[in-house]
Design a protein around this motif. Structure first.
Motif, PDB file in Angstrom:
ATOM      1  N   ILE A 105      41.445  38.558  48.103  1.00 19.30           N
ATOM      2  CA  ILE A 105      41.108  37.754  48.807  1.00 19.30           C
ATOM      3  C   ILE A 105      41.258  37.322  49.891  1.00 19.30           C
ATOM      4  CG2 ILE A 105      40.578  35.137  47.879  1.00 19.30           C
ATOM      5  CD1 ILE A 105      41.583  35.700  44.953  1.00 19.30           C
ATOM      6  N   SER A 146      33.646  35.168  46.419  1.00 18.74           N
ATOM      7  CA  SER A 146      34.965  35.658  46.513  1.00 18.74           C
ATOM      8  C   SER A 146      35.044  36.662  45.478  1.00 18.74           C
ATOM      9  CB  SER A 146      36.072  34.500  45.963  1.00 18.74           C
ATOM     10  OG  SER A 146      36.147  34.262  47.546  1.00 18.74           O
ATOM     11  N   TYR A 147      34.094  36.173  44.176  1.00 18.44           N
ATOM     12  CA  TYR A 147      34.287  36.858  42.845  1.00 18.44           C
ATOM     13  C   TYR A 147      32.707  37.485  42.519  1.00 18.44           C
ATOM     14  CZ  TYR A 147      39.142  35.532  42.054  1.00 18.44           C
ATOM     15  OH  TYR A 147      40.240  35.041  42.027  1.00 18.44           O
ATOM     16  N   LYS A 160      25.911  32.925  39.128  1.00 18.76           N
ATOM     17  CA  LYS A 160      26.893  34.517  39.296  1.00 18.76           C
ATOM     18  C   LYS A 160      26.884  34.653  41.159  1.00 18.76           C
ATOM     19  CE  LYS A 160      24.539  38.017  37.443  1.00 18.76           C
ATOM     20  NZ  LYS A 160      24.780  39.241  36.987  1.00 18.76           N
ATOM     21  N   THR A 204      42.820  40.188  37.006  1.00 19.19           N
ATOM     22  CA  THR A 204      43.892  39.193  37.843  1.00 19.19           C
ATOM     23  C   THR A 204      45.726  39.530  37.668  1.00 19.19           C
ATOM     24  OG1 THR A 204      42.594  37.363  35.989  1.00 19.19           O
ATOM     25  CG2 THR A 204      44.299  36.545  37.487  1.00 19.19           C
ATOM     26  N   LYS A 213      33.810  30.357  46.119  1.00 19.66           N
ATOM     27  CA  LYS A 213      34.155  30.850  44.792  1.00 19.66           C
ATOM     28  C   LYS A 213      33.595  31.402  44.402  1.00 19.66           C
ATOM     29  CE  LYS A 213      37.358  30.287  43.047  1.00 19.66           C
ATOM     30  NZ  LYS A 213      39.263  31.097  42.443  1.00 19.66           N
ATOM     31  N   ASP A 273      43.015  32.377  39.235  1.00 17.56           N
ATOM     32  CA  ASP A 273      43.709  33.545  40.256  1.00 17.56           C
ATOM     33  C   ASP A 273      44.746  34.786  40.537  1.00 17.56           C
ATOM     34  OD1 ASP A 273      41.669  32.712  42.748  1.00 17.56           O
ATOM     35  OD2 ASP A 273      42.004  31.147  42.716  1.00 17.56           O
ATOM     36  N   HIS A 331      39.365  29.037  35.703  1.00 22.80           N
ATOM     37  CA  HIS A 331      39.254  30.437  36.212  1.00 22.80           C
ATOM     38  C   HIS A 331      41.118  30.519  37.085  1.00 22.80           C
ATOM     39  CE1 HIS A 331      38.260  33.689  38.477  1.00 22.80           C
ATOM     40  NE2 HIS A 331      38.564  33.203  39.616  1.00 22.80           N
ATOM     41  N   LYS A 364      30.350  37.967  39.105  1.00 24.90           N
ATOM     42  CA  LYS A 364      31.335  37.035  38.425  1.00 24.90           C
ATOM     43  C   LYS A 364      30.631  36.341  37.614  1.00 24.90           C
ATOM     44  CE  LYS A 364      35.276  34.913  36.787  1.00 24.90           C
ATOM     45  NZ  LYS A 364      36.658  36.091  35.261  1.00 24.90           N
TER      46      LYS A 364
END
Length: 225
Positions: free
Chosen positions: A122, A164-165, A219, A74, A161, A47, A45, A168
């Motif tokens: 983020i 934050s997404y 997720k 991204t 993590k 960032d 992954h 996803k």
């Protein structure tokens, strides 16, 4: 910890960039061209991407266009040897977020990366707000309505993590690589154990759920109440 990817075919430049970014507290992986970078992204992954323009096999423009065409947003910091308006324009049309001209000034690169990570929503101050919950990255604490708990490091990083997404899907391999490191001898069962602990810990929190995606990974789903 944010994970960055340096895509650069010149080995000495790539090595220098990696050293500068690692010293600044980022986790860094390297790729030698666009095709190599795409393969990397299947298992890591990322960032933010620091991307050279002129590379063999797949150059920076093609790589950026490909990522954007499949809906991958991204952040990309493109690095070019040419300082021509048409080059800048070509990069932005392809979908880059920012531009730097070689020779790269280290301080400027770090400032631009920080700005892009901040823009990528983020929390740059290392705090993440989800409803009434605040995650403090530096203190490893999760606070809700004045009550604070400190999580074990790996559990906290895993939760940070995922939240934050939201929505996803992360594979177990991606989570293992990012949080335990590629060279770990821990098995992916460890991820399941940590996820189960987090679920139990936050089973009464109405803000989010951690969902297992069968055969793939996990997720976070955030509930906006």
């Amino acid at each position: 910890m944010f994970q960055l990817m340096v895509v650069e075919d010149d080995k000495s430049t790539a090595k220098l960039m990696k050293a500068v970014l690692t010293l600044s507290g980022y986790k860094v992986v390297s790729a030698s061209d666009g095709l190599d970078a795409l393969k990397m992204m299947e298992n890591h992954h990322i960032d933010l991407i620091v991307l050279d323009v002129m590379m063999p096999n797949m150059d920076g423009y093609e790589f950026t266009e490909h990522l954007r065409s499949v809906g991958d947003n991204t952040p990309i910091l493109m690095v070019t040897a040419k300082h021509l308006p048409e080059e800048l324009s070509k990069g932005f049309i392809a979908g880059t977020d920012d531009y730097m001209v070689k020779p790269v000034k280290e301080e400027e690169m770090l400032l631009r990366i920080k700005a892009l990570l901040r823009r990528a929503s983020i929390a740059n101050e290392h705090k993440l707000h989800v409803g009434k919950i605040t995650l403090d990255y530096d203190a490893l604490t999760v606070t809700r309505e004045g009550e604070s708990q400190t999580l074990p490091q790996k559990e906290f990083y895993l939760l940070y993590k995922l939240l934050s997404y939201p929505d996803k899907i992360f594979t177990r391999l991606q989570l293992m690589d990012e949080i335990w490191g590629m060279d770990t001898e821990t098995s992916d069962v460890t991820v399941n154990v940590h996820i189960n602990r987090l679920r139990k810990r936050f089973e009464d929190a109405p803000e989010f759920d951690i969902m297992a995606i069968r055969g793939i990974g996990y997720k976070a789903v955030i509930h906006h109440g």
